[in-house]
Design a protein around this motif. Structure first.
Motif, PDB file in Angstrom:
ATOM      1  N   GLU A 356      -3.120  13.545  12.003  1.00  0.00           N
ATOM      2  CA  GLU A 356      -3.293  13.361  10.567  1.00  0.00           C
ATOM      3  C   GLU A 356      -3.620  11.901  10.265  1.00  0.00           C
ATOM      4  O   GLU A 356      -3.128  10.981  10.916  1.00  0.00           O
ATOM      5  CB  GLU A 356      -2.015  13.757   9.829  1.00  0.00           C
ATOM      6  CG  GLU A 356      -1.654  15.216   9.989  1.00  0.00           C
ATOM      7  CD  GLU A 356      -0.187  15.484   9.716  1.00  0.00           C
ATOM      8  OE1 GLU A 356       0.108  16.504   9.082  1.00  0.00           O
ATOM      9  OE2 GLU A 356       0.649  14.681  10.155  1.00  0.00           O
ATOM     10  N   LEU A 357      -4.470  11.708   9.266  1.00  0.00           N
ATOM     11  CA  LEU A 357      -4.834  10.368   8.831  1.00  0.00           C
ATOM     12  C   LEU A 357      -3.788   9.865   7.835  1.00  0.00           C
ATOM     13  O   LEU A 357      -3.432  10.560   6.888  1.00  0.00           O
ATOM     14  CB  LEU A 357      -6.219  10.395   8.174  1.00  0.00           C
ATOM     15  CG  LEU A 357      -6.686   9.098   7.501  1.00  0.00           C
ATOM     16  CD1 LEU A 357      -6.865   7.989   8.528  1.00  0.00           C
ATOM     17  CD2 LEU A 357      -7.979   9.340   6.731  1.00  0.00           C
ATOM     18  N   VAL A 358      -3.303   8.651   8.056  1.00  0.00           N
ATOM     19  CA  VAL A 358      -2.394   7.994   7.127  1.00  0.00           C
ATOM     20  C   VAL A 358      -3.106   6.758   6.591  1.00  0.00           C
ATOM     21  O   VAL A 358      -3.696   5.995   7.362  1.00  0.00           O
ATOM     22  CB  VAL A 358      -1.087   7.568   7.820  1.00  0.00           C
ATOM     23  CG1 VAL A 358      -0.151   6.891   6.836  1.00  0.00           C
ATOM     24  CG2 VAL A 358      -0.410   8.758   8.466  1.00  0.00           C
ATOM     25  N   TYR A 359      -3.076   6.566   5.278  1.00  0.00           N
ATOM     26  CA  TYR A 359      -3.680   5.353   4.729  1.00  0.00           C
ATOM     27  C   TYR A 359      -2.831   4.830   3.572  1.00  0.00           C
ATOM     28  O   TYR A 359      -2.064   5.560   2.948  1.00  0.00           O
ATOM     29  CB  TYR A 359      -5.120   5.604   4.277  1.00  0.00           C
ATOM     30  CG  TYR A 359      -5.272   6.381   2.991  1.00  0.00           C
ATOM     31  CD1 TYR A 359      -5.299   5.741   1.760  1.00  0.00           C
ATOM     32  CD2 TYR A 359      -5.385   7.776   3.008  1.00  0.00           C
ATOM     33  CE1 TYR A 359      -5.435   6.455   0.573  1.00  0.00           C
ATOM     34  CE2 TYR A 359      -5.525   8.499   1.839  1.00  0.00           C
ATOM     35  CZ  TYR A 359      -5.552   7.831   0.622  1.00  0.00           C
ATOM     36  OH  TYR A 359      -5.675   8.533  -0.542  1.00  0.00           O
ATOM     37  N   THR A 360      -2.977   3.539   3.324  1.00  0.00           N
ATOM     38  CA  THR A 360      -2.308   2.908   2.187  1.00  0.00           C
ATOM     39  C   THR A 360      -3.368   2.347   1.251  1.00  0.00           C
ATOM     40  O   THR A 360      -4.364   1.771   1.688  1.00  0.00           O
ATOM     41  CB  THR A 360      -1.380   1.772   2.642  1.00  0.00           C
ATOM     42  OG1 THR A 360      -2.139   0.822   3.404  1.00  0.00           O
ATOM     43  CG2 THR A 360      -0.245   2.298   3.497  1.00  0.00           C
TER      44      THR A 360
END
Length: 558
Positions: A356-360
């Motif tokens: 899964e892609l995690v971004y802030t």
């Protein structure tokens, strides 16, 4: 009997029967002595490929051109290729190496996977199986204690409370049966996984010793899948509280169980630090690091990179799109961040063990792994801005955060997979701030020994704390003859627990060991303003060149 016909006779040249011939023709499948090899090669009626006998199994025919022998290895496509493949220009822009060197690299990865299975994953699953077995025993033992307490108190009430005793025991048995069934189910699933790991170890050992290039080349690792450990079932066990007996209030005064609950915590099991528990194959530096490939992106200014799998990388820069490229430079996917109701750019990206892609983007977001890449879960705090983020070996997320006020203090927060805050790292033992204030770049990575490493651009330092958040060391760079200060930007760690950080203004990469000792620079690859860093599962380094909007893949180990 003719000794030449004996099954115990030594290997002989097929043409003159000289014993122990040192050469082998791969095309004709015959053994050759030095004298006969010359004449055999002069036979122009067919193609010949004479190799040392000990390397005869490392030669394979090309899958696309069956009449040709593969002598080269395409690093981009990860396959053996022949001279016709090169002539077709299909691999014109790819890095091509000698096939023996390419296969040695593949065998290194195979050996690392085998060692990780044997030294880390298999023992961990055995440990989990033992833990579940102990849980079963504790649950049964506790249930027996409860039954005894119920019987002892019930004996004092004689026939008037027989029904109450029956009902309570029945309820306990029902609950006990329900959760024992869950534990037995998990125990069976873990036993199945252990069986699969045992089989994988046997298959990998066989594959490691195999001379079949096709099988070795087609090997696909399952270790990432097996690192996703099963959830640990946690029970909140009931207790029984006896009360004064009053016949008219038997049901109220007999007593009751406290709540019987179970909590499934996905990240409670942790894989032991490979640096401490399982020393992977010691790797030596290349004398001269080399560029494997360059990936040109569509950004005006590029910030950082995160490795996904199969030579695919997520990158982000100065727009509101996070893009997925392969190492051939092809755009595979693009995820667009919504900019309403405010302009929002990504500040950090990571990839979980589930892909899964995690971004802030001030907030923290986890994007589910689908073709459309929709936001699955997110978290926002009014007083804090989420900046860079990294995934950990346990499946937690570590996030660098900056306070949303005039002080702009910094801290590191650990979230479990459900985005519950489990740890905050902000101060040292003296009560001083570990990290500089302000919005200067701070990137984060977890080392294999579970240290937490932060590149603090504003402090001109790499700050390393242990898993508990205690300061281990601060690295400010070796003595330098340059007048430009050390400005660490991106940070990552490799299989040897070495820490790599980009020196933005000096255009180079620092490599230090897990104790903070400087080892070497990577400064020969024409780097310009290096930013974000990551490594793949072969310890190839991906370096963002911020102002050139490129990603360079660099091989720095042999």
């Amino acid at each position: 009997m003719d000794p030449r016909q004996s099954a115990q006779d030594v290997l002989r040249c097929h043409l003159c029967e000289t014993p122990v011939p040192p050469l082998y023709c791969k095309i004709c499948n015959i053994h050759l002595c030095l004298v006969c090899a010359g004449g055999h090669l002069l036979d122009e009626t067919t193609e010949h490929k004479v190799v040392p006998f000990k390397t005869r199994g490392m030669i394979t025919k090309c899958k696309k051109h069956s009449s040709k022998i593969c002598e080269l290895y395409c690093e981009h496509c990860d396959i053996p290729i022949c001279s016709l493949c090169i002539a077709s220009k299909e691999h014109q822009t790819h890095n091509v190496d000698d096939i023996m060197h390419g296969l040695e690299n593949k065998m290194t990865v195979l050996q690392q996977d085998l060692q990780e299975l044997e030294k880390s994953l298999s023992p961990k699953y055995q440990e989990i199986a033992s833990s579940v077995s102990n849980q079963k025993a504790d649950l049964i033992k506790h249930s027996e204690k409860m039954t005894t307490a119920i019987d002892k108190h019930g004996d004092n009430l004689h026939k008037e409370i027989d029904n109450i005793i029956k009902n309570l025991k029945s309820g306990l048995d029902e609950t006990n049966s329900k959760y024992l069934a869950l534990l037995r189910k998990q125990e069976d699933e873990i036993a199945q996984t252990i069986s699969e790991i045992t089989q994988s170890i046997a298959d990998l050992k066989k594959l490691r010793d195999s001379s079949d290039v096709s099988l070795v080349s087609s090997y696909k690792s399952r270790n990432a899948e097996l690192k996703r450990l099963p959830p640990k079932l946690k029970f909140s066990l009931p207790s029984f509280t006896p009360r004064e007996i009053k016949k008219e209030q038997l049901y109220k005064q007999f007593g009751s169980f406290s709540n019987f609950s179970m909590n499934t915590k996905e990240t409670d099991y942790k894989i032991d630090s490979l640096g401490a528990k399982c020393s992977l194959l010691d790797r030596t530096f290349n004398d001269v690091p080399r560029i494997v490939t360059e990936i040109k992106t569509e950004y005006e200014y590029l910030f950082s990179v995160s490795f996904l799998q199969n030579d695919q990388i997520w990158v982000y820069g100065k727009d509101n799109n996070i893009r997925l490229y392969n190492t051939q430079g092809e755009l595979m996917k693009s995820y667009r961040i919504a900019i309403w109701p405010k302009e929002s750019l990504p500040k950090g990206i990571a990839v979980t063990s589930r892909g899964e892609l995690v971004y802030t983007d001030d907030t923290l977001n986890i994007v589910n792994k689908t073709d459309n890449y929709n936001i699955d879960v997110g978290i926002s705090l009014p007083d804090w801005i989420h900046c860079s983020v990294c995934n950990t070996f346990s499946g937690d997320l570590l996030v660098v955060m900056v306070s949303n006020d005039i002080f702009q203090q910094s801290k590191v927060v650990r979230y479990d997979y459900g985005l519950s805050k489990t740890q905050c790292i902000q101060y040292d033992d003296e009560g001083d701030y570990l990290y500089s204030s302000g919005g200067c770049p701070k990137y984060i990575s977890e080392n294999r020994n579970l240290d937490i490493c932060v590149s603090d651009y504003g402090a001109h330092a790499v700050v390393v704390v242990n898993q508990a958040g205690k300061l281990r060391f601060t690295y400010t760079g070796p003595p330098s003859i340059t007048k430009v200060p050390f400005y660490p930007f991106g940070i990552t760690t490799d299989s040897q627990s070495r820490i790599l950080t980009s020196d933005y203004c000096n255009h180079r990469i620092h490599i230090i060991d897990q104790y903070g000792q400087f080892l070497r620079y990577i400064d020969n690859c024409d780097l310009k303003n290096p930013g974000g860093l990551c490594v793949d599962n072969r310890d190839n380094l991906f370096v963002v060149e911020c102002t050139r909007s490129k990603v360079k893949k660099i091989q720095y180990y042999t």
